[in-house]
Enzyme design. Structure first.
Site, PDB file in Angstrom:
ATOM      1  N   GLU A  76       0.786  -1.235   0.000  1.00  0.00           N
ATOM      2  CA  GLU A  76       0.000   0.000   0.000  1.00  0.00           C
ATOM      3  C   GLU A  76       0.820   1.288   0.000  1.00  0.00           C
ATOM      4  O   GLU A  76       0.807   2.040   0.973  1.00  0.00           O
ATOM      5  CB  GLU A  76      -0.950   0.019   1.204  1.00  0.00           C
ATOM      6  CG  GLU A  76      -1.867  -1.181   1.285  1.00  0.00           C
ATOM      7  CD  GLU A  76      -2.947  -1.034   2.355  1.00  0.00           C
ATOM      8  OE1 GLU A  76      -2.845  -0.138   3.198  1.00  0.00           O
ATOM      9  OE2 GLU A  76      -3.915  -1.821   2.314  1.00  0.00           O
ATOM     10  N   GLU A 115      -5.477  -8.518   0.930  1.00  0.00           N
ATOM     11  CA  GLU A 115      -6.137  -8.149   2.181  1.00  0.00           C
ATOM     12  C   GLU A 115      -7.601  -7.838   1.898  1.00  0.00           C
ATOM     13  O   GLU A 115      -7.910  -7.157   0.907  1.00  0.00           O
ATOM     14  CB  GLU A 115      -5.549  -6.882   2.825  1.00  0.00           C
ATOM     15  CG  GLU A 115      -4.221  -7.070   3.514  1.00  0.00           C
ATOM     16  CD  GLU A 115      -3.695  -5.772   4.122  1.00  0.00           C
ATOM     17  OE1 GLU A 115      -4.497  -4.894   4.522  1.00  0.00           O
ATOM     18  OE2 GLU A 115      -2.460  -5.648   4.179  1.00  0.00           O
TER      19      GLU A 115
HETATM   20  C1  PNW Z   1      -4.406  -1.615   5.625  1.00  0.00           C
HETATM   21  N1  PNW Z   1      -7.192   4.177   4.755  1.00  0.00           N
HETATM   22  O1  PNW Z   1      -4.318  -0.314   6.120  1.00  0.00           O
HETATM   23  C2  PNW Z   1      -3.108  -2.267   6.039  1.00  0.00           C
HETATM   24  O2  PNW Z   1      -2.423  -2.925   5.025  1.00  0.00           O
HETATM   25  C3  PNW Z   1      -3.208  -3.078   7.275  1.00  0.00           C
HETATM   26  O3  PNW Z   1      -1.969  -3.077   7.928  1.00  0.00           O
HETATM   27  C4  PNW Z   1      -4.332  -2.565   8.159  1.00  0.00           C
HETATM   28  O4  PNW Z   1      -4.373  -3.214   9.403  1.00  0.00           O
HETATM   29  C5  PNW Z   1      -5.621  -2.785   7.384  1.00  0.00           C
HETATM   30  O5  PNW Z   1      -5.575  -2.185   6.110  1.00  0.00           O
HETATM   31  C6  PNW Z   1      -6.863  -2.280   8.111  1.00  0.00           C
HETATM   32  O6  PNW Z   1      -6.809  -0.899   8.277  1.00  0.00           O
HETATM   33  C7  PNW Z   1      -5.077   0.747   5.744  1.00  0.00           C
HETATM   34  O7  PNW Z   1      -7.266   5.123   5.570  1.00  0.00           O
HETATM   35  C8  PNW Z   1      -5.164   1.802   6.632  1.00  0.00           C
HETATM   36  O8  PNW Z   1      -7.763   4.260   3.618  1.00  0.00           O
HETATM   37  C9  PNW Z   1      -5.859   2.933   6.311  1.00  0.00           C
HETATM   38  C10 PNW Z   1      -6.467   3.023   5.078  1.00  0.00           C
HETATM   39  C11 PNW Z   1      -6.388   1.979   4.165  1.00  0.00           C
HETATM   40  C12 PNW Z   1      -5.681   0.843   4.512  1.00  0.00           C
END
Ligand code: PNW
Length: 437
Positions: free
Chosen positions: A172, A347
């Protein structure tokens, strides 16, 4: 709600893999052990106001010490594959120089333990834990970081390249650039658009340099990148221009350089003076051919002028809308707009406020419905011709949810942080039934 007709392996393409995923900082703990150096998340968590419950990943799920029993736990789920990340500061404590043997040995034990249990290891090199020493000289805004990342990729590939099923460079890059350097919600917590776009460029450059290095060392490796993607839907025709920009900044800004070797022109213009400085040849490096694309999908974005919400929507504990059709639409659109390698959903999952009952069980019917709905969306895309090869549920177990600390639970497995006891939630049993069907 979950459908009456139960999903089984037979519904999926032959050889489709079912896995679970985690990341290093979110589960390992043991931040001062095995010669690990400081990461930007250690620093960030110490800064007041950054983490909702004032916690950190210092102990997390203590996975570093519970490795053997966690491997048995994964095995008990009956899954085919496990996606994990390597903590760069365990391998190079200050981001450059000699490899730290204890760090490599830990991941080698993990990989060997998976293989012995018949589970495919899928390794991610960078899930956000940059060595603090590199942040001290600008982090991803410093072009040199991209070259250091390729060197780190070389070290990991030399030791583990022949033992893992796949390697993803970055997890990401939108999060490690925009969310970290512009929105300031993730480490290092900056609020600087120009810095964020420079970070995004150097992340992608680092990805391309690492790809080149790993290919050279191990031509038969299966290599790719993991992007967080989500379609943007305009609420009304008047919202279409804004939805195009939302899609462009979130999705195309990363997809176009990687799969077309160019930045999207409309978004480049939209960013104006904030657009990143690039050097000749960078985009050639960034567009290195990939063996797979990892897609992380949680929700869609609904673009409405007054900030209206879609009617009748359901939300998870993150406040993210549950919208399985978005995953199908996204996959179908990716396949039609780009020439892509095989796709893995690396994921997908949901946070809900789970409670461990008197019956020592966690009845998370909403999470079961979330997984069920999204797996059906994957099937719909697959039947529409998208080459999806596997699905990783996020996450194996409850863990440190970044800026939300331990207040959000994404696990299939419940973690009692006081005792480090793991308890299979109903969703884990549901997923196990699917994986072993
Ligand atoms: C992902 N957003 O994080 C990560 O790859 C994981 O480590 C995390 O635990 C999971 O999704 C759940 O949040 C994100 O704000 C965090 O759009 C924030 C965002 C997207 C993905």
């Amino acid at each position: 709600a979950q459908r009456a007709d139960i999903l089984t392996r037979a519904d999926f393409p032959a050889h489709f893999i079912f896995g679970v995923a985690t990341s290093a900082y979110q589960i390992e703990g043991a931040v001062h052990e095995g010669g690990r150096g400081e990461s930007i998340w250690d620093t960030f968590c110490r800064e007041p106001g950054r983490i909702k419950d004032h916690t950190s990943g210092e102990v997390a799920c203590d996975h570093y010490h519970c490795l053997e029993s966690d491997l048995d736990l994964i095995k008990s789920l009956g899954v085919d594959a496990y996606r994990f990340s390597v903590a760069w500061p365990r391998i190079q404590p200050s981001g450059t120089g000699e490899a730290n043997e204890a760090g490599l040995a830990f991941y080698e034990r993990l990989v060997d333990g998976l293989t012995q249990r018949g589970i495919e290891p899928h390794l991610t090199l960078y899930h956000w834990d940059l060595p603090q020493a590199l942040q001290d000289v600008g982090g991803w805004t410093n072009r040199q970081t991209a070259f250091h990342f390729a060197e780190y990729a070389r070290i990991v590939t030399e030791r583990l390249g022949n033992k893992v099923r796949s390697i993803a460079t970055l997890n990401e890059p939108w999060c490690s650039s925009i969310l970290s350097y512009q929105i300031g919600e993730h480490a290092p917590g900056w609020h600087n658009t120009g810095a964020a776009l420079s970070a995004a460029h150097h992340l992608m450059l680092g990805h391309g340099l690492a790809m080149r290095e790993m290919r050279r060392l191990n031509p038969s490796a299966t290599l790719g990148i993991v992007l967080n993607l989500g379609p943007a839907y305009p609420a009304t025709p008047a919202d279409e221009p804004a939805a195009r920009i939302a899609d462009g900044t979130f999705n195309r800004w990363f997809l176009d350089p990687i799969f077309r070797g160019e930045y999207p022109q409309d978004i480049w213009a939209h960013y104006g003076a904030y657009a990143p400085e690039t050097e000749p040849g960078d985009l050639e490096i960034i567009r290195a051919p990939l063996d797979f694309l990892g897609v992380n999908y949680y929700t869609r974005s609904y673009v409405a002028k007054g900030g209206d919400k879609p009617s009748g929507a359901e939300y998870t504990d993150m406040g993210w809308e549950v919208y399985p059709d978005g995953l199908r639409d996204l996959l179908v659109r990716l396949e039609s707009d780009y020439t892509l390698p095989p796709i893995y959903i690396t994921e997908n999952g949901a946070a809900y406020p789970d409670v461990l009952g008197q019956d020592e069980a966690v009845h998370d019917a909403e999470r079961v419905a979330y997984f069920d709905g999204h797996l059906r969306a994957v099937l719909a895309a697959s039947r529409a011709g998208v080459d999806v090869r596997g699905y990783f549920a996020w996450s194996l177990m409850d863990n440190f949810e970044w800026a939300f600390g331990y207040t959000k639970r994404f696990g299939l497995v419940y973690v009692d942080y006081a005792t480090q006891q793991r308890v299979l939630k109903d969703s884990a049993k549901w997923y196990q039934a699917l994986a072993t069907s």
